[in-house]
Design a protein around this motif. Structure first.
Motif, PDB file in Angstrom:
ATOM      1  N   ASP A   1       0.824  -1.201   0.000  1.00 27.21           N
ATOM      2  CA  ASP A   1       0.000   0.000   0.000  1.00 27.21           C
ATOM      3  C   ASP A   1       0.865   1.259   0.000  1.00 27.21           C
ATOM      4  O   ASP A   1       1.957   1.289   0.553  1.00 27.21           O
ATOM      5  CB  ASP A   1      -0.895   0.054   1.242  1.00 27.21           C
TER       6      ASP A   1
ATOM      7  N   GLU B   1      -5.951   9.000   0.216  1.00 20.32           N
ATOM      8  CA  GLU B   1      -6.390   7.782  -0.473  1.00 20.32           C
ATOM      9  C   GLU B   1      -5.296   6.716  -0.412  1.00 20.32           C
ATOM     10  O   GLU B   1      -4.109   7.013  -0.553  1.00 20.32           O
ATOM     11  CB  GLU B   1      -6.707   8.112  -1.935  1.00 20.32           C
ATOM     12  N   ARG B   2      -5.702   5.474  -0.165  1.00 17.00           N
ATOM     13  CA  ARG B   2      -4.775   4.329  -0.183  1.00 17.00           C
ATOM     14  C   ARG B   2      -4.688   3.794  -1.607  1.00 17.00           C
ATOM     15  O   ARG B   2      -5.694   3.690  -2.299  1.00 17.00           O
ATOM     16  CB  ARG B   2      -5.268   3.216   0.730  1.00 17.00           C
TER      17      ARG B   2
ATOM     18  N   ASP C   1      -7.787   5.459   6.993  1.00 13.54           N
ATOM     19  CA  ASP C   1      -8.609   5.512   8.206  1.00 13.54           C
ATOM     20  C   ASP C   1      -8.346   6.787   9.005  1.00 13.54           C
ATOM     21  O   ASP C   1      -7.481   7.597   8.659  1.00 13.54           O
ATOM     22  CB  ASP C   1      -8.396   4.258   9.056  1.00 13.54           C
TER      23      ASP C   1
ATOM     24  N   ILE D   1      -7.514   1.981  -3.621  1.00 13.03           N
ATOM     25  CA  ILE D   1      -8.191   0.890  -2.915  1.00 13.03           C
ATOM     26  C   ILE D   1      -8.999   1.356  -1.712  1.00 13.03           C
ATOM     27  O   ILE D   1      -9.581   0.544  -1.015  1.00 13.03           O
ATOM     28  CB  ILE D   1      -7.191  -0.215  -2.496  1.00 13.03           C
ATOM     29  N   GLY D   2      -9.054   2.651  -1.477  1.00 15.12           N
ATOM     30  CA  GLY D   2      -9.907   3.135  -0.395  1.00 15.12           C
ATOM     31  C   GLY D   2      -9.331   4.337   0.318  1.00 15.12           C
ATOM     32  O   GLY D   2      -8.165   4.674   0.172  1.00 15.12           O
TER      33      GLY D   2
END
Length: 92
Positions: A21, A44-45, A56, A52-53
């Protein structure tokens, strides 16, 4: 009449992530024109070139120069004319 212009450069500072990542701040660069101009930053990852998302809540943002811009809840707010860098970091 005071007119505020901020050029904000976004960088990532030491975010720990799984080896595959990486993280990117979106947008990578922005210009705020005027005191009321604000902009939300997305962390953003990525896995390679594939998003991919969203990162957090442990990833926080901060301005290197709070006399130019501040970050509150992921939103950049201009304070005065100038240039600053917004950095992401992992809060433990």
């Amino acid at each position: 009449m005071l007119r505020t212009f901020c050029l904000i450069l976004l960088t990532i500072l030491s975010i720990e992530a799984p080896a595959a990542d990486s993280f990117r701040l979106l947008p990578a660069e922005l210009k705020l024109d005027g005191r009321e101009a604000t902009h939300r930053i997305l962390v953003e990852r990525f896995d390679g070139d594939r998003a991919i998302g969203v990162a957090d809540a442990s990833i926080k943002l901060k301005s290197d120069n709070t006399r130019v811009a501040i970050v509150a809840d992921g939103t950049v707010n201009p304070v005065a004319d100038g240039t600053t860098t917004i950095r992401a970091f992992h809060e433990q």
